[in-house]
Write a protein that holds these residues in place. Structure first.
Motif, PDB file in Angstrom:
ATOM      1  N   GLY A 522       0.976  -1.297  -0.017  1.00 37.34           N
ATOM      2  CA  GLY A 522       0.151   0.109   0.023  1.00 37.34           C
ATOM      3  C   GLY A 522       0.981   1.310   0.187  1.00 37.34           C
ATOM      4  N   VAL A 523       2.197   1.303  -0.155  1.00 36.02           N
ATOM      5  CA  VAL A 523       3.171   2.435  -0.045  1.00 36.02           C
ATOM      6  C   VAL A 523       3.186   2.884  -1.590  1.00 36.02           C
ATOM      7  N   VAL A 524       3.152   4.146  -1.465  1.00 29.77           N
ATOM      8  CA  VAL A 524       3.585   4.924  -2.890  1.00 29.77           C
ATOM      9  C   VAL A 524       4.879   5.379  -2.773  1.00 29.77           C
ATOM     10  N   ARG A 525       5.578   5.346  -3.636  1.00 26.48           N
ATOM     11  CA  ARG A 525       7.082   6.041  -3.428  1.00 26.48           C
ATOM     12  C   ARG A 525       7.225   6.747  -4.814  1.00 26.48           C
ATOM     13  N   ILE A 526       7.613   8.047  -4.713  1.00 28.65           N
ATOM     14  CA  ILE A 526       8.002   9.158  -5.535  1.00 28.65           C
ATOM     15  C   ILE A 526       9.542   9.108  -5.771  1.00 28.65           C
ATOM     16  N   ILE A 527      10.025   8.489  -7.038  1.00 27.49           N
ATOM     17  CA  ILE A 527      11.420   8.379  -7.118  1.00 27.49           C
ATOM     18  C   ILE A 527      11.645   9.509  -8.315  1.00 27.49           C
ATOM     19  N   GLU A 528      12.993   9.644  -8.028  1.00 30.92           N
ATOM     20  CA  GLU A 528      13.482  10.859  -9.083  1.00 30.92           C
ATOM     21  C   GLU A 528      14.697  10.178  -9.793  1.00 30.92           C
ATOM     22  N   LEU A 529      14.497  10.481 -11.171  1.00 28.79           N
ATOM     23  CA  LEU A 529      15.595   9.787 -12.127  1.00 28.79           C
ATOM     24  C   LEU A 529      16.354  10.901 -12.514  1.00 28.79           C
ATOM     25  N   TYR A 530      17.724  10.784 -12.606  1.00 30.82           N
ATOM     26  CA  TYR A 530      18.725  11.973 -12.843  1.00 30.82           C
ATOM     27  C   TYR A 530      20.018  11.258 -13.357  1.00 30.82           C
ATOM     28  N   ASN A 531      20.653  12.110 -13.974  1.00 25.26           N
ATOM     29  CA  ASN A 531      21.962  11.843 -14.822  1.00 25.26           C
ATOM     30  C   ASN A 531      23.054  12.150 -13.428  1.00 25.26           C
ATOM     31  N   PRO A 532      23.635  10.991 -12.932  1.00 23.32           N
ATOM     32  CA  PRO A 532      24.739  11.179 -11.841  1.00 23.32           C
ATOM     33  C   PRO A 532      25.947  11.973 -12.391  1.00 23.32           C
ATOM     34  N   LYS A 533      26.295  12.265 -13.755  1.00 27.56           N
ATOM     35  CA  LYS A 533      27.259  12.847 -14.249  1.00 27.56           C
ATOM     36  C   LYS A 533      27.238  14.452 -13.892  1.00 27.56           C
ATOM     37  N   GLY A 534      25.919  14.822 -13.873  1.00 25.35           N
ATOM     38  CA  GLY A 534      25.686  16.172 -13.408  1.00 25.35           C
ATOM     39  C   GLY A 534      25.973  16.506 -12.060  1.00 25.35           C
ATOM     40  N   LEU A 535      26.030  15.779 -11.134  1.00 25.08           N
ATOM     41  CA  LEU A 535      26.285  16.019  -9.885  1.00 25.08           C
ATOM     42  C   LEU A 535      27.946  16.468  -9.645  1.00 25.08           C
ATOM     43  N   PRO A 536      28.143  17.382  -8.691  1.00 24.53           N
ATOM     44  CA  PRO A 536      29.569  17.709  -8.367  1.00 24.53           C
ATOM     45  C   PRO A 536      30.506  16.560  -8.072  1.00 24.53           C
ATOM     46  N   VAL A 537      31.555  16.537  -8.355  1.00 24.49           N
ATOM     47  CA  VAL A 537      32.589  15.552  -8.253  1.00 24.49           C
ATOM     48  C   VAL A 537      32.955  15.648  -6.814  1.00 24.49           C
ATOM     49  N   VAL A 538      32.561  14.424  -5.772  1.00 25.19           N
ATOM     50  CA  VAL A 538      32.968  14.323  -4.703  1.00 25.19           C
ATOM     51  C   VAL A 538      33.730  13.020  -4.507  1.00 25.19           C
ATOM     52  N   ALA A 539      34.753  13.018  -3.564  1.00 21.18           N
ATOM     53  CA  ALA A 539      35.576  11.915  -3.295  1.00 21.18           C
ATOM     54  C   ALA A 539      34.621  11.008  -2.616  1.00 21.18           C
ATOM     55  N   ARG A 541      32.362   9.238  -4.396  1.00 27.58           N
ATOM     56  CA  ARG A 541      31.316   9.068  -4.969  1.00 27.58           C
ATOM     57  C   ARG A 541      31.401   8.734  -6.405  1.00 27.58           C
ATOM     58  N   ASP A 542      30.757   7.707  -6.989  1.00 27.13           N
ATOM     59  CA  ASP A 542      31.053   7.326  -8.259  1.00 27.13           C
ATOM     60  C   ASP A 542      29.833   8.055  -8.953  1.00 27.13           C
ATOM     61  N   ASN A 543      30.376   8.919 -10.238  1.00 31.78           N
ATOM     62  CA  ASN A 543      29.374   9.550 -10.797  1.00 31.78           C
ATOM     63  C   ASN A 543      29.570   8.918 -12.502  1.00 31.78           C
ATOM     64  N   THR A 544      29.939   7.808 -12.589  1.00 32.50           N
ATOM     65  CA  THR A 544      30.211   7.041 -13.971  1.00 32.50           C
ATOM     66  C   THR A 544      29.007   6.732 -14.564  1.00 32.50           C
ATOM     67  N   GLY A 545      28.003   6.327 -13.961  1.00 32.40           N
ATOM     68  CA  GLY A 545      26.767   5.620 -14.588  1.00 32.40           C
ATOM     69  C   GLY A 545      25.712   6.738 -15.462  1.00 32.40           C
ATOM     70  N   GLU A 546      25.033   6.063 -16.233  1.00 35.65           N
ATOM     71  CA  GLU A 546      24.337   6.868 -17.196  1.00 35.65           C
ATOM     72  C   GLU A 546      23.154   7.497 -16.310  1.00 35.65           C
ATOM     73  N   ALA A 547      22.648   6.766 -15.373  1.00 38.65           N
ATOM     74  CA  ALA A 547      21.248   7.160 -14.796  1.00 38.65           C
ATOM     75  C   ALA A 547      21.316   6.685 -13.282  1.00 38.65           C
ATOM     76  N   ALA A 548      20.482   7.403 -12.435  1.00 39.85           N
ATOM     77  CA  ALA A 548      20.576   6.941 -11.325  1.00 39.85           C
ATOM     78  C   ALA A 548      19.296   7.303 -10.630  1.00 39.85           C
ATOM     79  N   MET A 549      18.531   6.654  -9.779  1.00 38.25           N
ATOM     80  CA  MET A 549      17.400   6.649  -9.062  1.00 38.25           C
ATOM     81  C   MET A 549      17.465   7.254  -7.617  1.00 38.25           C
ATOM     82  N   ARG A 550      16.839   7.948  -7.175  1.00 35.61           N
ATOM     83  CA  ARG A 550      16.710   8.395  -5.762  1.00 35.61           C
ATOM     84  C   ARG A 550      15.157   8.520  -5.292  1.00 35.61           C
TER      85      ARG A 550
END
Length: 1839
Positions: A522-539, A541-550
């Motif tokens: 009965g749970v509904v989850r709102i999931i956000e899809l984004y391109n991890p390459k657009g995130l700032p580079v932080v030690a 954290r892997d930003n090599t994928g084409e897509a990520a969900m949160r």
């Protein structure tokens, strides 16, 4: 009833005949022959059934039946002509794939292109399908995806597809051992098995007619020449093919349930194995007289639980190793489970079913659903056997590999890469693994090559801005795929499975990066899809994928699975639907906030918001139960969710679908019939027109006769009781919508509208009918499950339940009947379970995506594949600003968490309860204050003087208040008792159960009695109550009795023979009573006494007869006495096989106790019958041992309990003595006090029964302890903040209840009262009195009393010490006895253990032993019965012989009577003898009475016949015929009648003799036949005895293998080797000392007995020789006397006669009676004769005178005549010649002749007399009668 007429076409419709499918070509096009034999042809040939119900097809048969495939297979076909095919299919023959491959169906003349859709890629994998992974080479994997095979290149990750030929789906695929061919088993009506060549993928062979609907499994044999296939429901047909010739070799029905697998044996290809649901079956190809047969033997599970068998392997020696559902291995041999294999510690081989077994390089590899791959030793498995009754054998795996957590391996395939074996595994949880099973130091870890959804795809959605799709399934994952790149971009795992999914429109998120997913809980989850390459580079954290969900937000609007999601057209509202019959609304902002929910009358199936073209935004809610609801979009500002989120006044419209399908079908049938009539009328008018054109007149035209067809009744109107479920629907206009339904209403699209009348309260009572419908072609029973439209609205995309994709091009956007231009359809997903769950086009209508319940996800190009060649790329939304700094949203992981509404209700309830508890707390505090004040008043009152105190009752202002309070309290108590009654009873029953479980069967608990002055102690045995059955068993004797031995049988036979002889003697003595002669003599004597004597002659005769009778009686008595003496003498004579009982007993004892004894371990050891042990005897021994142990322990426990009672009595006595001591010491000076010994007490373990005794104080203390423990464990949580939606926590503050406060207050008051009483109690007043000086007498008395007290003090202390010492001595003595008893009990326990092991072993042997024993017993009883029958036969023979002897005696008596009746010199004696001896054929007398006339007639006829057929013997000439029916003249008629009566009696006796002899012959025959049977039974009995003894030896050997513990001390070991005790004592024997002494004494006794026996033997031998000599002399003497006796008899009687019969010869009564009559008559006749003699004398004198006178005259006349004759002669002489005197007869000659005749007659008479004399002398009675006088007087005649 549901109409069936319109469904006939669909019932007979072939799934193979998909629209647009092409017919197959065959090798007959080359060889001008038709297809191979079809199932119809095989049914015509009627193959035989073997004993297993299998069909057979002769191997090597070249006859094949030619059939043509029917377009409608269910319709009956005509028999085809058989053609013998001589030529075989060429090795180079191939089919044309283009002609076989199924193609889409397009409505003719519709203009729809055939390539409207082209398969682009498959993202799914049917991982739950059995054996759905195969390897063709080192780089290519093969698996089934719906209606196509997928060839996956492991290097490039590219896919190739091979389409099914039938369009009905693919059931199974298997690869040839050489990897150059693979077989594809399809599904549908009469599916084919197609063999393809690899890598060309050209169809090589087609196998037809192997099953009815689908293939379930297939397997090539090791050489690859044959293939075995098995079908699925309904036929489950097992078929063995010669696949290169497309010919069936053998076939049979495999089983009646699902069959999972079939394989050939590697070692013996004539053996196969099948397994499946609850069975395993072993097959072999057997050559019988009717041909080659496939015979199957079903595996029997026996004691093992029934299980589905997924995996198995055939071992080289024919055994089969299979898995089970619980994870153990089952080893099958001979159709039975030989052993069940597990791991040590009774652990299962796998935690779950074993799905596959592989025999690889001498090792057994098992694949389990628990993710483990384990390797086992083949030799251990091959030689495994049962160890105990459990049937389990433990073995350790050699190696194991855990592929991964949450891995469910179903199958593995092996291929060699660069010479190294590599395994590819199918994971049912959605993965393909690459494994290395080398188990070396360089072994690679398991590598997951691909991941997929597991099971059916629940929902799919397409991005509104790019080529990305999202899916979810019950495998708890959400996955994102790149349509263009054909790869999976990312996935996200959750705790529950997903059930609904929707992509947020661009009005909500312009980037297209928001996805809403509904889940099972009965749970509904709102999931956000984004391109991890657009995130700032932080030690880190892997930003090599084409897509990520949160996870952006999680909330729980429903209590069960979410089934539908929908965004409002403006993106302001978000709706969720669930199976809990609710629809929840949310406002769409940065966070989704709840607005409220509504309830609907059924589970929600789908949600559809009205499009922009509608004036008002409304929500269409489709319910599964056929109800459609329409509600207006709620305004969030209008609803306040202060107490609940339920929306009450939202405008709602209802539509309940009422089926009109039956009416539609009825109208279509009516139109069809009218159309048919119109066609007939047109044909008739055309015929008339043609005839008129030929010149005929209208009247001359003859119409052809048409057969009258009976018109069938129209289909009835039918409405299903349960409404059809709604699958999907969509708006057409405001208030109108289209629906697609399932079940009965499938095959139609219904156009519906909401009624203006909406005043019904119950929506389920409505009956709303659609106003328009569209009949879907070729889909009468196939509903549309999903409908979507392209962006232009001119293509309606439909997903069907049978897995087909159907596209309807529209002329314009609005759907209607006239707006459809045709349709295009193609089967893509699995036709059985692959119903389409989602079908959506891409945002630009370039691609189409479908997902199905078979786990497959397909993407297609729409119209043209050339546009795809353009460079198209996906664009994953870029991340929001600040996304990397945001905290992750809090997820709801607990499936039992509250929903939003329940959380709201719970929060309100918590607030109310908190306020109520606060009010209660305030009131309680006031009450506590008042109680304290009242207690202070009571204390003040108690401190006042007594006369000033108020009575306790005066504190009560009103008695009625107290009474009312008491009543209320009592009522509350009763109420509480009622509320707690169930709990009280529950705990009472629980306590009772615990007591029954642990204490009821306990007869004695452990009681430890301690010594008083030492540390010694003694404890009782913890003793359970013994069962009464054990006592009963002890009282009863052993159930099984020993069978009698052969020696006993001989003894029994001897005794039975003696008894039979006794019975026979008794019978003879009984039958030898007074004879008939004696009875007749007695009658005669009575008659003679009754009559008066006529004369002295009669009296003399009677006296003479009396003397004769007395003499005969004396002789009989003497003979009888002598006979009895002989019998007594013979009774004392032992039989030939007689043996002295004492000797028999001694021999038996010697056989048992003497001789060459064999050890029990010897192979030839024979177990004596009295020592044979079985389970009953051993159970009896165990029971007796348990009873003995129990009685010993019980006796010791009673002694210990009595010792404890003694201690209690001693303690009481010591207590009294101590009290007396204290009294005495009170009168003594303290300096003279002796120390009082401490009073011994009872330890808690001496009275354990007090542990179970409790009172209220103890219970209250226990309750306080429990409360303290609970308080210690309690953790007070923080108060809920009320923030967040979807869950809440928190606890309540613990406030003391009224009862607790009351208890506390009472405790405080009691303490105050005690303190006050202690403080305020008045101290006793003391008075000082001056004492006077004692006198001397008083001092003396005081001294004496002191001395006496000191003496008593010492005496009492000594008494205490004596009591304690005596008790300790008793305890030590009893302890010593108990230690001895402990040793005995330990020995008894060891013996009990050994006997119990023996009992378990005996129970294993008991069944077969009982069978053997029953067989022996049955043979023994059969032999007994036969022996009894033999004895009865012997008795019958003896009885019949006695009867025959008796009849012979009667016959002798009859002849004697006849001779006596004849008398002397009877001239009719010969005639009457002939009459008597005449043989007559007599007809048997009829039994029926009342037929006297017929009997008389038959007697007369028989007499006539007998007179004609009579045969005279010893009665003169045989040719002489005489009439015996008439009495001769001058013969006495009475004598003649008497002779006839005697003849009748003789005939009766002779008939009786013949019957008795026949009976004796029959009995002898039966006796001989039975004797033969007795010999056979005796031989069988000996064989059974031998088999039983062999089995007993085997059992004894197994018993010998059991270990027996014998505790020994070192001095008891006398087995010394080389001066020391050897390490190995296996060759030693264990004896008791007494047994050893007895054996030594026995040796000496045996030597003495041997010498004595030798002396006795010599004496007996000499005596035996003397007896033999005496016997020989006696025999000689007896022979001499017998010869002398015979000589005397010959001299006296002329023959040897029976002296006894001669001595007992008595009178013949009949003869004597006749003689008496004769004598009486003779007296009368004598007188008459005397008178006549006198007359004769006178007349003779007169005659003499006359004679003399006449004589003188005659003489004178004679003289004259003589003279005359002389003279005449002289005269004649003178006249004649001289020689004439010599002519004529001479007188002298005549006289001489007469004399000779008389002499001959006299000699004849003498010969007759001599014959009669010889006859009389030859009789046994020895009677001699004087010869009758001759009738001739020779001397007179001579004179």
């Amino acid at each position: 009833m549901e109409p069936a007429e319109k469904r006939e076409a669909s019932d007979v419709k072939d799934q193979n005949e998909q629209p647009g499918q092409k017919k197959e070509s065959s090798p007959t096009e080359e060889y001008k022959t038709s297809n191979k034999e079809s199932p119809e042809g095989q049914e015509e040939e009627k193959p035989d059934e073997d004993e297993y119900g299998d069909y057979e097809v002769e191997k090597g048969s070249e006859e094949e039946e030619l059939t043509v495939e029917s377009e409608k297979p269910p319709e009956p076909e005509k028999k085809k002509k058989k053609v013998i095919i001589e030529k075989k299919i060429s090795e180079s023959f191939y089919y044309n794939y283009e002609e076989l491959c199924s193609i889409p169906f397009v409505t003719p003349d519709s203009g729809i292109p055939l390539n409207l859709l082209t398969l682009m890629h498959s993202f799914g994998y049917d991982c739950t399908k059995r054996s759905n992974l195969h390897v063709l080479d080192s780089q290519t994997l093969l698996y089934i995806a719906g209606n196509q095979l997928v060839f996956l290149d492991l290097t490039s990750k590219s896919q190739r597809y091979l389409r099914s030929t039938s369009g009905g789906g693919i059931g199974v695929v298997t690869v040839h051992p050489n990897k150059r061919h693979f077989a594809v088993g399809e599904k549908g009506w009469k599916p084919n098995m197609i063999i393809y060549e690899y890598p060309s993928l050209i169809p090589y062979r087609i196998l037809r007619g192997g099953t009815e609907e689908a293939y379930a499994f297939a397997d090539f044999n090791h050489s690859g020449t044959l293939i075995a296939t098995v079908g699925s429901s309904p036929d489950f047909m097992l078929t063995v093919w010669d696949w290169k010739q497309e010919k069936i070799v053998l076939r049979s029905k495999a089983f009646s349930q699902d069959v999972y697998k079939v394989t050939f044996s590697i070692e013996n290809e004539e053996q196969l194995t099948t397994s499946g649901s609850g069975h395993i079956k072993f097959w072999k190809m057997a050559l019988t007289f009717t041909g080659l047969k496939l015979q199957g033997a079903l595996g029997r599970f026996g004691k093992t639980a029934l299980t589905d068998i997924e995996g198995y392997i055939e071992l080289p020696d024919g055994k089969v190793l299979s898995g089970s559902e619980w994870g153990n291995l089952l080893l099958w041999e001979g159709g039975l489970i030989k052993v069940e294999l597990c791991r040590p510690g009774s652990k299962t081989c796998h935690n779950g079913p074993i799905n596959q077994l592989v025999l690889d390089e001498g090792e057994v590899v098992t694949v389990g659903s628990d993710g483990y791959i384990r390797v086992w030793d083949f030799e251990t498995i091959d030689t495994a056997d049962v160890i105990d009754d459990s049937g389990l054998m433990a073995m350790e795996q050699m190696n194991e590999l855990l592929v991964g957590k949450h891995v469910n391996l179903s199958c593995m395939v092996k291929i060699h890469e660069r010479g190294e074996p590599v395994w590819y595994a199918q994971d049912s949880n959605g993965a393909i693994w690459k494994l290395d099973l080398s188990f070396t130091n360089v072994t690679h870890d398991p590598e997951c090559l691909f991941t997929f959804h597991s099971g059916k795809i629940e929902a799919i959605a397409v991005s509104p801005v790019t080529y990305i799709l999202a899916t979810t399934a019950l495998d708890r994952s959400v996955r994102i795929y790149d349509i263009i790149g054909k790869v999976q971009l990312t996935e996200m795992k959750f705790k529950q499975g997903g059930t609904a999914l929707i992509w947020a429109p661009t009005v909500v998120n312009p980037k297209g990066g928001i996805i809403a997913v509904g889940f099972q809980d009965g749970v509904v989850r709102i999931i956000e899809l984004y391109n991890p390459k657009g995130l700032p580079v932080v030690a880190g954290r892997d930003n090599t994928g084409e897509a990520a969900m949160r996870l952006k937000q999680a909330f729980k609007p429903h209590t069960t699975r979410v089934t539908a999601l929908g965004y409002e057209r403006n993106g302001e509202l978000f709706a969720t639907g669930s199976r809990d019959k609710t629809v929840f609304f949310f406002t769409v902002e940065d966070n989704y906030e709840p607005v409220g929910f509504i309830t609907v009358p059924g589970p929600v199936q789908a949600l559809q918001w009205s499009p922009h073209s509608h004036p008002v935004s409304k929500l269409l809610i489709l319910c599964e139960n056929g109800i459609v609801v329409q509600v207006a979009a709620p305004n969030p500002q209008d609803y306040n969710a202060a107490t609940t989120y339920k929306i009450k006044d939202l405008p709602t419209e209802y539509f309940r679908f009422w089926s009109i399908k039956s009416r539609i079908l009825r109208e279509e049938e009516i139109q069809h019939r009218e159309k048919k009539k119109e066609e007939k009328e047109k044909a008739k008018q055309k015929w008339i027109k043609e005839q008129l054109e030929l010149g005929k007149e209208l009247e001359e035209i003859e119409f052809p006769e048409e057969p009258e067809e009976e018109e069938e009744p129209l289909p009835e109107i039918f409405v299903p009781e349960t409404p059809s479920p709604i699958y999907c629907g969509f708006y057409s206009e405001p208030g109108k919508f289209w629906l697609s339904l399932g079940d009965y209403d499938a095959g139609f699209l219904f156009h519906c509208a909401f009624s203006s009348v909406q005043n019904q309260k119950d929506p389920e009572a409505r009956q709303d009918e659609p106003f328009e419908f569209i009949h879907l072609e070729e889909a009468d029973d196939i509903p549309i499950t999903q409908i979507s439209f392209c962006s232009s609205g001119l293509l309606m995309l439909c997903g069907m339940k049978d897995g087909a994709v159907r596209i309807y091009p529209l002329y314009h956007k609005n759907l209607s009947v006239d707006n459809i231009a045709g349709y295009w359809t193609f089967s893509m997903h699995d036709n059985d379970y692959g119903h389409i769950r989602g079908i959506y086009p891409s945002f630009d209508d370039r691609f189409l995506i479908t997902c199905g319940a078979d786990g497959n996800i397909f993407t297609y190009n729409i119209l043209s594949a050339e546009e795809v060649k353009k460079v198209l790329r996906i664009k994953v939304p870029s991340p929001r600003r600040g996304l990397d700094k945001e905290k992750a949203a809090k997820d709801i992981e607990d499936p039992t968490a509250y929903s939003i509404e329940l959380a709201k209700q719970k929060k309100e309830y918590d607030l109310i309860m908190k306020a109520a508890e606060h009010q209660k707390y305030l009131k309680r505090q006031e009450l506590i204050t008042l109680r304290h004040e009242f207690q202070e008043l009571l204390q003040m009152n108690a401190e006042l003087p007594k006369h000033m105190r108020l009575h306790r009752a005066q504190f009560e202002l009103d008695q009625r208040i107290r009474a009312e309070m008491n009543r209320n309290t009592a009522a509350k108590i009763r109420h509480v008792m009622k509320e707690l009654a169930w709990e009280q009873e529950k705990h009472r029953i629980g306590l009772l159960k615990l007591d029954n479980r642990f204490r009821a069967n306990l007869e004695y608990d452990t009681i430890i009695v301690h010594a008083m002055s030492s540390s010694h102690q003694i404890s009782t045995y913890r003793l359970l109550k013994i069962s009464e059955n054990l006592y009963k068993v002890k009282r009863q004797s052993q159930a099984s009795k020993r069978r009698a031995s052969k020696f006993d049988w001989k003894g029994k036979e001897t005794e039975q023979k003696r008894e039979s002889q006794k019975d026979l003697t008794l019978f003879t003595s009984q039958t030898t009573g007074p004879t008939e002669e004696e009875a007749d003599t007695e009658k005669l004597r009575k008659k003679s006494h009754s009559q008066t004597a006529a004369s002295r002659i009669v009296e003399n005769r009677l006296v003479k007869l009396r003397k004769i009778i007395e003499k005969a009686d004396k002789a009989k008595a003497k003979i009888l006495q002598r006979r009895n003496e002989w019998e007594e003498l013979y009774k004392g004579k032992p039989s030939d096989d007689y043996e002295d009982p004492q000797d028999v007993e001694d021999i038996k004892q010697a056989q048992e106790n003497m001789g060459d004894f064999k050890l029990k371990t010897a192979t030839n050891y024979k177990i004596p019958e009295h020592m044979r042990m079985n389970a009953n005897k051993k159970s009896y021994q165990l029971s007796s041992l348990e009873v003995a142990i129990h009685e010993k322990k019980l006796s010791m426990n009673k002694w210990i309990i009595s010792l404890r009672d003694l201690k209690v009595a001693i303690i009481e006595e010591i207590q009294c003595v101590v009290n007396e001591l204290r009294t005495i010491q009170s009168s003594l000076h303290p300096s003279k006090h002796l120390s009082i010994p401490p009073i011994p007490g009872l330890h808690p373990d001496e009275i354990p029964e007090k542990k179970f005794q409790y009172d209220n104080e103890l219970l209250f203390k226990f309750k306080q302890e429990l409360e303290e423990r609970a308080k210690a464990k309690e953790v007070v949580p923080e108060a809920p903040s009320g923030e967040g939606i979807g869950g809440f926590g928190g606890g309540f503050l613990h406030v003391a209840s009224a009862k607790e406060l009351d208890i506390i207050a009472r405790g405080l008051s009691l303490k105050c009262i005690k303190v006050s009483s202690a403080v305020g109690a008045p101290s006793p007043k003391t008075f000082d009195i001056e004492r006077a000086e004692p006198t001397e007498i008083e001092l003396e008395i005081a001294r004496r009393e002191e001395i006496r007290s000191i003496h008593l003090q010492e005496k009492l202390i000594k008494r205490i010490q004596e009591l304690m010492i005596t008790f300790d001595a008793e305890l030590r003595l009893l302890r010593h006895q108990k230690l001895k008893l402990d040793i005995q009990m330990k020995t008894a326990d060891l013996r009990h253990t050994t006997w119990f092991e023996e009992l378990l072993l005996l129970k294993n042997y008991e069944k077969h032993e009982n069978i053997l024993q029953e067989r022996v017993n049955s043979l023994v009883s059969e032999e007994e019965e036969m022996q009894l029958k033999l004895k009865s036969y012997l008795a019958q023979i003896e009885e019949k012989k006695a009867e025959i002897t008796k009849l012979q005696e009667r016959e002798k008596a009859l002849y004697a009577t006849f001779q006596a009746s004849l008398g002397e010199n009877n001239k009719f004696a010969a005639f009457l003898t002939k009459v008597l001896k005449k043989k007559i054929k007599r007809v048997k007398k009829k039994v029926v009475e009342g037929e006297g006339d017929e009997e008389e007639e038959s007697e007369e006829e028989s007499e006539e016949e007998s007179s004609l057929e009579s045969d005279e013997e010893e009665s003169g000439s045989e040719d002489e015929v005489f009439d015996d029916s008439v009495c001769p003249k001058n013969c006495d008629e009475a004598l003649f009648e008497n002779t006839l009566q005697l003849r009748e009696r003789r005939l009766d006796i002779e008939e009786a003799l013949v019957e008795e002899k026949k009976v004796i012959e029959n009995v002898k025959k039966e006796y001989e036949a039975l004797s033969k049977k007795v010999k056979i039974v005796a031989a069988s009995l000996d064989a059974a005895d031998w088999e039983l003894e062999a089995y007993q030896r085997e059992k004894q050997q197994r018993l010998n293998e059991l270990h027996v513990v014998v505790p020994l001390k070192l001095h008891q070991v006398e087995y010394i080797s080389n001066g020391g005790i050897p390490l190995d004592l296996s060759l030693a024997l264990v004896f008791t000392n007494q047994s050893l002494v007895n054996l030594q004494n026995r040796i000496i006794m045996q030597q003495h007995e041997k010498l004595e026996q030798r002396k006795l033997y010599k004496q007996a031998r000499e005596q035996h020789k003397q007896l033999i000599r005496d016997r020989r002399e006696m025999m000689i003497k007896i022979e001499r006397l017998e010869d002398k006796c015979n000589q005397l008899m010959m001299m006296k009687f002329g023959r040897i006669v029976d002296l006894e019969a001669l001595q007992t010869l008595s009178v013949n009564t009949n003869l004597e009676e006749l003689k008496m009559r004769i004598m009486e008559r003779e007296q009368l006749y004598a007188l008459e004769l005397k008178n006549w003699d006198d007359k004769i004398l006178e007349l003779r004198q007169q005659l003499m005178l006359v004679t003399k006178e006449n004589t003188s005259k005659l003489m004178q006349m004679n003289t004259f005549c003589t003279e005359k004759m002389r003279l005449e002669a002289q005269l004649d002489a003178l006249q004649n010649n001289l020689g004439a005197e010599f002519q004529g007869p001479r007188k002298v000659d005549i006289e001489e002749k007469e004399k000779l005749i008389a002499l001959i007659q006299l000699q004849a008479q003498e010969a007759e007399v001599l014959k009669e004399e010889i006859t009389l002398l030859s009789r046994k009675d020895g009677r001699i009668f004087p010869p009758s006088q001759s009738q001739f007087q020779p001397h007179g005649m001579l004179d």
